[in-house]
Design a protein around this motif. Structure first.
Motif, short mmCIF file in Angstrom:
data_model
loop_
_atom_site.label_atom_id
_atom_site.label_comp_id
_atom_site.label_asym_id
_atom_site.label_seq_id
_atom_site.Cartn_x
_atom_site.Cartn_y
_atom_site.Cartn_z
N SER A 147 0.86 -1.20 0.00
CA SER A 147 0.00 0.00 0.00
C SER A 147 0.89 1.24 0.00
O SER A 147 2.06 1.19 0.40
N LEU A 148 0.31 2.35 -0.43
CA LEU A 148 1.07 3.59 -0.45
C LEU A 148 1.43 4.03 0.96
O LEU A 148 2.55 4.51 1.20
N ILE A 167 3.90 6.11 -7.39
CA ILE A 167 2.44 5.99 -7.38
C ILE A 167 2.02 5.43 -8.73
O ILE A 167 2.18 6.09 -9.76
N THR A 169 -1.10 3.69 -10.72
CA THR A 169 -2.55 3.55 -10.62
C THR A 169 -2.99 2.09 -10.59
O THR A 169 -3.96 1.75 -9.92
N LEU A 172 -2.72 0.67 -6.99
CA LEU A 172 -3.29 1.39 -5.85
C LEU A 172 -4.76 1.75 -5.98
O LEU A 172 -5.37 2.24 -5.02
N TRP A 173 -5.36 1.52 -7.10
CA TRP A 173 -6.69 2.08 -7.39
C TRP A 173 -7.78 1.59 -6.43
O TRP A 173 -8.77 2.29 -6.20
N ASP A 175 -7.66 1.07 -3.23
CA ASP A 175 -7.42 1.42 -1.83
C ASP A 175 -8.19 2.67 -1.44
O ASP A 175 -7.92 3.76 -1.98
N VAL A 178 -6.11 5.71 -0.48
CA VAL A 178 -5.05 6.19 -1.38
C VAL A 178 -5.08 7.71 -1.56
O VAL A 178 -4.03 8.34 -1.69
N GLN A 181 -3.39 9.19 1.32
CA GLN A 181 -1.96 8.89 1.30
C GLN A 181 -1.24 9.66 0.18
O GLN A 181 -0.06 9.99 0.32
#
Lengths: 267, 267
Positions: A147-148, A167, A169, A172-173, A175, A178, A181
């Motif tokens: 995770s970020l 970062i 996409t 992470l999309w 989350d 996000v 973060q």
């Protein structure tokens, strides 16, 4: 187009000289390279090829895999290569759990220590390390950083000019944290690299090669770009897609579609 | 063995009468059922079969899929079936993004509203709804609820005796926030169901059928069990594994291996 960059993994089978010529022809200002590109053509040759074409190298993929034997020397070489090719950023994919291990906390702690061990060499070389959180489906075998927020926690002990985050996409999309973060990453001056790919299903076996070109999937790509911009990032936007059906097509056709998707869905 | 339960999806091709007899023979006190089991044998027949064998029904899978037409009526039927079969808990898998949509926030907000719409019917039926966060690799097409923290946020507006959460090791093991969120789930009295499966790679195409029996993968299963216990949960531990190579084996052999894995790695 001034922020668009083609990550060479998107057109994996396009030989570097053709990729460089294609980018120049299409008005692309920057390329993200892989160590495999440098190995295939020689670091100095590859660097000269890109430089003489007037292209910026936006990042080098990748260092990391801190669970592999010899990781320290291998990552120092990666840093040197990034410096040689003029990449300001070396992307770090941490690696997964050691074989047979269930100790995720220990693996993550080791990643933090490994980053610290690389910082002096990276600073001396003028290369920024960028910790990339990968999608949690890669947690066991490719990247324990999932995770970020976690990537930012790992970067935290080190100066932001030495250690940033990627970062991406695609990773992470999903989350719901996000956006918070990304704002944190901006405040902490950690956004070193921004990569774009779309999420498409069904995922293929092994799940590595299931990405979509921008606009072909369900990710709010523009929202991500606006979020990193709002967080103070003004750097390149790399399109980085791994997908067998994309690799099977001519490089220039893929580049044109990547540009069109970027202009429609990201810029 | 008093907390062990076999989720019938683990032995998908074992006919329910044989599964029930096998569980009794093996000293298994509880089974988690699927609506497909009830459809195959009739709700009343299935309920009688399990009840007369002295087995507890630990949960019914599943309601949810709030992106599907007719979701409200379908979920009311699922609640009624849970009540009829004596399942205290109906597991809810939210469903993914609507076709063509990129609006994850809207999909998640709709899940919250849908849960609210079901609460009165569930309370009247004496069935607790249990929101299950699925692994983020299912976010687009199966479950927009992708973390335990998010499931708890969705449950928050409703009384804990009406809406809880499912803690499934397969879906949550990668999350560095999960220990904090399990403690929170305990404080908020939300742990309605605890399911166990192991993470194994490589993932198969479509990623649905890639789970491992307890002990075959890299999840800290005992740590999870100890964490839910420390959070105040004292209910059943369901082994729930979807995997083609597990389904291909005789039900009793799979059950015995599930029990052995549970005793060695979970209990």
């Amino acid at each position: 187009m001034k922020r668009f960059a083609l990550n060479s993994a998107t057109t994996k089978r396009w030989p570097l000289p053709e990729l460089v010529a294609g980018c120049v022809d299409a008005g692309v200002p920057g390329v993200g390279l892989w160590r495999e590109d440098l190995a295939a053509y020689g670091v100095d040759n590859a660097a000269a090829l890109v430089r003489e074409a007037g292209l910026a190298v936006t990042s080098l993929c990748r260092g990391g895999f801190f669970d592999a034997p010899g990781w320290l020397e291998e990552n120092r070489r990666a840093i040197d290569e990034a410096a040689a090719v003029g990449a300001p950023v070396l992307v770090l994919v941490s690696g997964g759990l050691p074989a047979g291990s269930r100790d995720l906390d220990a693996a993550r702690a080791h990643v933090g220590e490994a980053i610290g061990a690389l910082v002096p060499h990276a600073q001396a070389a003028g290369v920024r390390l960028a910790v990339e959180p990968l999608h949690p489906m890669f947690c066991s075998d490719r990247c324990v950083v999932a995770s970020l927020g976690q990537a930012l926690d790992l970067a935290d002990p080190y100066p932001p000019e030495a250690v940033g985050v990627v970062i991406d996409t695609y990773h992470l999309w999903w989350d719901d944290q996000v956006w918070t973060q990304i704002a944190r990453a901006g405040r902490e001056n950690r956004i070193a690299c921004f990569q774009v790919a779309d999420w498409v299903t069904p995922l293929p076996a092994g799940v590595l090669l299931g990405r979509g070109l921008p606009g072909t999937g369900c990710v709010e790509l523009r929202r991500f770009r606006e979020a990193v911009d709002a967080a103070g990032y003004a750097g390149p936007v790399e399109v980085e897609v791994f997908a067998e059906q994309v690799w099977a097509r001519p490089g220039r056709a893929v580049l044109d579609e990547a540009i069109a998707g970027y202009l429609t869905h990201v810029a």
